[in-house]
Design a protein around this motif. Sequence first.
Motif, PDB file in Angstrom:
ATOM      1  N   MET A 175     -47.339 -15.801 -30.835  1.00 36.49           N
ATOM      2  CA  MET A 175     -46.783 -16.670 -31.862  1.00 36.49           C
ATOM      3  C   MET A 175     -47.104 -18.136 -31.557  1.00 36.49           C
ATOM      4  N   ALA A 176     -46.955 -18.482 -30.301  1.00 36.91           N
ATOM      5  CA  ALA A 176     -47.222 -19.875 -29.920  1.00 36.91           C
ATOM      6  C   ALA A 176     -48.686 -20.217 -30.142  1.00 36.91           C
ATOM      7  N   GLN A 177     -49.545 -19.266 -29.823  1.00 38.00           N
ATOM      8  CA  GLN A 177     -50.980 -19.518 -30.002  1.00 38.00           C
ATOM      9  C   GLN A 177     -51.344 -19.653 -31.469  1.00 38.00           C
ATOM     10  N   ILE A 178     -50.698 -18.820 -32.267  1.00 41.01           N
ATOM     11  CA  ILE A 178     -50.973 -18.895 -33.703  1.00 41.01           C
ATOM     12  C   ILE A 178     -50.578 -20.270 -34.229  1.00 41.01           C
ATOM     13  N   ARG A 179     -49.412 -20.729 -33.762  1.00 41.31           N
ATOM     14  CA  ARG A 179     -48.941 -22.042 -34.203  1.00 41.31           C
ATOM     15  C   ARG A 179     -49.890 -23.145 -33.707  1.00 41.31           C
ATOM     16  N   ARG A 180     -50.227 -23.016 -32.444  1.00 41.86           N
ATOM     17  CA  ARG A 180     -51.087 -24.020 -31.842  1.00 41.86           C
ATOM     18  C   ARG A 180     -52.435 -24.087 -32.551  1.00 41.86           C
ATOM     19  N   ALA A 181     -52.981 -22.930 -32.788  1.00 41.57           N
ATOM     20  CA  ALA A 181     -54.325 -22.885 -33.345  1.00 41.57           C
ATOM     21  C   ALA A 181     -54.315 -23.062 -34.856  1.00 41.57           C
ATOM     22  N   GLN A 182     -53.126 -23.098 -35.427  1.00 39.38           N
ATOM     23  CA  GLN A 182     -52.972 -23.249 -36.880  1.00 39.38           C
ATOM     24  C   GLN A 182     -53.821 -22.253 -37.649  1.00 39.38           C
ATOM     25  N   ILE A 183     -53.723 -21.044 -37.214  1.00 38.20           N
ATOM     26  CA  ILE A 183     -54.448 -19.997 -37.936  1.00 38.20           C
ATOM     27  C   ILE A 183     -53.461 -19.124 -38.667  1.00 38.20           C
ATOM     28  N   VAL A 184     -52.382 -19.809 -39.119  1.00 38.54           N
ATOM     29  CA  VAL A 184     -51.303 -19.062 -39.759  1.00 38.54           C
ATOM     30  C   VAL A 184     -51.762 -18.404 -41.039  1.00 38.54           C
ATOM     31  N   SER A 185     -51.550 -17.150 -41.091  1.00 35.94           N
ATOM     32  CA  SER A 185     -51.676 -16.494 -42.374  1.00 35.94           C
ATOM     33  C   SER A 185     -50.486 -15.578 -42.478  1.00 35.94           C
ATOM     34  N   ILE A 186     -49.939 -15.498 -43.676  1.00 34.85           N
ATOM     35  CA  ILE A 186     -48.713 -14.737 -43.833  1.00 34.85           C
ATOM     36  C   ILE A 186     -48.856 -13.332 -43.272  1.00 34.85           C
ATOM     37  N   SER A 187     -49.999 -12.727 -43.556  1.00 35.15           N
ATOM     38  CA  SER A 187     -50.159 -11.331 -43.151  1.00 35.15           C
ATOM     39  C   SER A 187     -50.147 -11.191 -41.625  1.00 35.15           C
ATOM     40  N   THR A 188     -50.742 -12.163 -40.937  1.00 35.01           N
ATOM     41  CA  THR A 188     -50.756 -12.115 -39.482  1.00 35.01           C
ATOM     42  C   THR A 188     -49.333 -12.118 -38.945  1.00 35.01           C
ATOM     43  N   ILE A 189     -48.551 -13.080 -39.444  1.00 33.05           N
ATOM     44  CA  ILE A 189     -47.174 -13.208 -38.972  1.00 33.05           C
ATOM     45  C   ILE A 189     -46.413 -11.914 -39.236  1.00 33.05           C
ATOM     46  N   ASP A 190     -46.607 -11.377 -40.426  1.00 28.05           N
ATOM     47  CA  ASP A 190     -45.926 -10.138 -40.778  1.00 28.05           C
ATOM     48  C   ASP A 190     -46.285  -9.031 -39.803  1.00 28.05           C
ATOM     49  N   ASP A 191     -47.575  -8.919 -39.573  1.00 25.68           N
ATOM     50  CA  ASP A 191     -48.059  -7.888 -38.668  1.00 25.68           C
ATOM     51  C   ASP A 191     -47.382  -8.013 -37.317  1.00 25.68           C
ATOM     52  N   ILE A 192     -47.427  -9.233 -36.811  1.00 24.28           N
ATOM     53  CA  ILE A 192     -46.906  -9.460 -35.477  1.00 24.28           C
ATOM     54  C   ILE A 192     -45.414  -9.159 -35.416  1.00 24.28           C
ATOM     55  N   ASN A 193     -44.701  -9.603 -36.433  1.00 24.64           N
ATOM     56  CA  ASN A 193     -43.264  -9.341 -36.417  1.00 24.64           C
ATOM     57  C   ASN A 193     -42.959  -7.862 -36.444  1.00 24.64           C
ATOM     58  N   GLN A 194     -43.741  -7.183 -37.221  1.00 24.41           N
ATOM     59  CA  GLN A 194     -43.578  -5.752 -37.331  1.00 24.41           C
ATOM     60  C   GLN A 194     -43.811  -5.060 -35.987  1.00 24.41           C
ATOM     61  N   LEU A 195     -44.761  -5.593 -35.294  1.00 22.93           N
ATOM     62  CA  LEU A 195     -45.208  -4.913 -34.094  1.00 22.93           C
ATOM     63  C   LEU A 195     -44.201  -4.927 -32.952  1.00 22.93           C
ATOM     64  N   THR A 196     -43.353  -5.946 -32.940  1.00 14.65           N
ATOM     65  CA  THR A 196     -42.444  -6.025 -31.803  1.00 14.65           C
ATOM     66  C   THR A 196     -41.536  -4.810 -31.676  1.00 14.65           C
ATOM     67  N   ASP A 197     -41.245  -4.179 -32.816  1.00 16.90           N
ATOM     68  CA  ASP A 197     -40.303  -3.068 -32.732  1.00 16.90           C
ATOM     69  C   ASP A 197     -40.969  -1.774 -32.301  1.00 16.90           C
ATOM     70  N   GLU A 198     -42.277  -1.803 -32.367  1.00 12.71           N
ATOM     71  CA  GLU A 198     -42.993  -0.609 -31.935  1.00 12.71           C
ATOM     72  C   GLU A 198     -43.093  -0.595 -30.415  1.00 12.71           C
ATOM     73  N   ASP A 199     -43.525   0.491 -29.943  1.00 13.62           N
ATOM     74  CA  ASP A 199     -43.941   0.553 -28.546  1.00 13.62           C
ATOM     75  C   ASP A 199     -42.870   0.195 -27.548  1.00 13.62           C
ATOM     76  N   HIS A 200     -41.631   0.348 -27.968  1.00 12.63           N
ATOM     77  CA  HIS A 200     -40.624   0.148 -26.941  1.00 12.63           C
ATOM     78  C   HIS A 200     -40.730   1.296 -25.964  1.00 12.63           C
ATOM     79  N   PRO A 201     -40.626   1.002 -24.730  1.00 15.29           N
ATOM     80  CA  PRO A 201     -40.865   2.075 -23.764  1.00 15.29           C
ATOM     81  C   PRO A 201     -39.794   3.145 -23.896  1.00 15.29           C
ATOM     82  N   SER A 202     -40.234   4.329 -24.071  1.00 13.18           N
ATOM     83  CA  SER A 202     -39.270   5.428 -24.070  1.00 13.18           C
ATOM     84  C   SER A 202     -39.248   5.955 -22.643  1.00 13.18           C
TER      85      SER A 202
END
Lengths: 333, 192
Positions: B73-100
Amino acid sequence: MSQRKSYTAIDDAAFSWVARIDRAPLSPSESSELEAWLSGDIRCEGAFARARAVMALAGRIGVLSPVATGQGAEPFGAPVGILRSSKPNRRWALAAGGSIAASLAVAALGLQLKAWTEAQHYETGRGEVRRVTLADGTVVTLNTATKVVVKFSKSERNIHLVEGEALFDVAKNPLRPFLVDAGRLRVRAVGTSFSVLRLPSRPTQVLVREGVVEITESSSDALSQPIRLAANEQAFARPRAPIIPSALAPEAVVRNLSWQHGMLSFEGTSLQEAAEEFSRYSDKQITVDDPNVANETITGLFSATNPAGFAHSVALSLNLNTWTEGNTIHLSR
Amino acid sequence: MTGVSDDRALWLARNALPHEHALRSWLTAHKVRGIEPDDVVQETFAILAGLESVDAIRHPKAYMFKIAHSVIMAQIRRAQIVSISTIDDINQLTDEDHPSPETEVSDRQELQRVADAIDNLPPRCRDVFIFRKLHGLSQREVASQMGINEGIVEKEIYRGLKILAAVIGRRGKPSRRASNLEGARPARKRDT
């Protein structure tokens, strides 16, 4: 962002710093060079931390044995080296005189090749202390009423402590671990000095005078974490209790091992315990009739094989009476 | 010690390195334009190394993923490569892959893996590691023991560390990137 360093360049530098630090402390100029490098880019810090973690991870195999005893390294001539804790990145103080050398060990190598396979038995009677030099240069001191079976193979030096107490001054050979089997406990060393006590009436005790040993319970599987015991530490195998190392003052270690000179050393020991200790060394038993007297504490150095002399000096200092009846020495008010 | 304490290095060895491979796979699978997984891993380690205390971290893997996420997220902000879809993707991803629980490798298995990795190092390198790490000889003592000079021992340590890092962190795959390509790589299509 134009001069951004590549991931691999950063990683290579990090590994090379960690390998360098592992060799010897950095000079002041190297330190500032490292500081400068680290502060240049947060990724450098991360790569360095990661490299340090990989180093620490590698150090953790010190607690595993398969690599060591398996098809590990080829023998490199003289078995030398000092076993020290393989805790990662600790700055070791080399024990005085403990450097490479050991002409003794070189001589032992020649002997290694022949006759390692047969088991050898050593034992002592009551009151006897015996010093045995094994073919690898290890010196074993057997305390009173002790039985030991020695069996060496190409890859291991095995000692079975059947009963009693023994002190092992182990000749250093990192390629051939020294293993003492004392019933519930197995003690592993490369080159160190430690004692093991195994008696039916007491919890098995391991005491380290020098270096480090690793203890495992014989009931546990091969991969369970051994307990590390460093110099001036001891551990007891108490029934149904975990084995926890505890520290001892260096004087207490010396006191504990005074038996090798035929002496028993007590400090604030109850008369009862002292009497039990003496009973290991001779057929004469000291009986303290009064429980209050039995709890009196004593301090001093005594000849292990002279319970009567001990009883006499205790009687004098605690103002007790002592008399002998057959094989029993009585102490009472 | 500059940078990282021994304790923290050991903590990272036990709690971060075992999950590095999973983190890399996650980062590669969800690659964001202009962001290199390798950079994110390095920054994640830097943050873990810099934490004042790690005592409160109960789930190191989840924590590590969370940090990686914030790094992105910080890199996206820094690099100003914000695109709505990217942010959405990333937000979505945090809930995945929680270690079972079943994906957590036991400490013992992990140790065995390291032991195997060391055993599989090139012969001289392996011997150096065995003397240095298993028997605790200093590099100087290892050199004298093996009859090679100290510089070679240091070099073998360097080489071994690199290989071990690759085996542990990438499950054997060496770094794919050898040159300076940051930001120049086109975004890759990924299927989820």
